[in-house]
Motif scaffolding. Structure first.
Motif, PDB file in Angstrom:
ATOM      1  N   LEU A 188      -8.000  34.039  79.572  1.00 27.92           N
ATOM      2  CA  LEU A 188      -7.059  34.846  78.782  1.00 27.92           C
ATOM      3  C   LEU A 188      -7.482  36.306  78.729  1.00 27.92           C
ATOM      4  N   LEU A 189      -8.775  36.548  78.569  1.00 29.51           N
ATOM      5  CA  LEU A 189      -9.252  37.937  78.567  1.00 29.51           C
ATOM      6  C   LEU A 189      -9.045  38.571  79.941  1.00 29.51           C
ATOM      7  N   GLY A 190      -9.258  37.806  80.987  1.00 28.21           N
ATOM      8  CA  GLY A 190      -9.045  38.326  82.336  1.00 28.21           C
ATOM      9  C   GLY A 190      -7.594  38.671  82.590  1.00 28.21           C
ATOM     10  N   MET A 191      -6.690  37.910  82.015  1.00 22.29           N
ATOM     11  CA  MET A 191      -5.275  38.212  82.190  1.00 22.29           C
ATOM     12  C   MET A 191      -4.854  39.443  81.399  1.00 22.29           C
ATOM     13  N   LEU A 192      -5.530  39.704  80.279  1.00 22.06           N
ATOM     14  CA  LEU A 192      -5.179  40.858  79.458  1.00 22.06           C
ATOM     15  C   LEU A 192      -5.704  42.165  80.022  1.00 22.06           C
TER      16      LEU A 192
ATOM     17  N   SER B 115     -14.076  28.890  78.994  1.00 22.02           N
ATOM     18  CA  SER B 115     -13.372  29.229  80.235  1.00 22.02           C
ATOM     19  C   SER B 115     -11.927  29.640  79.945  1.00 22.02           C
ATOM     20  N   THR B 116     -11.272  28.972  79.003  1.00 19.09           N
ATOM     21  CA  THR B 116      -9.914  29.359  78.624  1.00 19.09           C
ATOM     22  C   THR B 116      -9.906  30.754  78.016  1.00 19.09           C
ATOM     23  N   PHE B 117     -10.873  31.031  77.166  1.00 13.96           N
ATOM     24  CA  PHE B 117     -10.982  32.356  76.562  1.00 13.96           C
ATOM     25  C   PHE B 117     -11.226  33.423  77.629  1.00 13.96           C
TER      26      PHE B 117
END
Length: 60
Positions: A55-59, A50-52
């Motif tokens: 982070l991908l969603g924010m990028l 979920s953290t990964f």
């Protein structure tokens, strides 16, 4: 251009940015939270994915 400056800053101040003692303190906290039960493995796996994903969603 910003990447070049970022790399230079990290190269010059890496001893201050990456304190080994601070990293060990964080690892020790994680070791205390983990008891070795199967549920812990599943919890950390879900938390990591979920953290990964966040982070991908924010990028992108």
């Amino acid at each position: 251009m910003r990447l070049n400056y970022s790399i230079a800053i990290v190269a010059l101040f890496r001893h201050r940015l990456f304190s080994f003692d601070a990293m060990l303190a964080g690892i020790n906290v994680l070791r205390q939270l983990h008891t070795g039960h199967v549920g812990d493995y599943v919890t950390w796996l879900v938390l990591g994915f979920s953290t990964f994903g966040i982070l991908l969603g924010m990028l992108f």
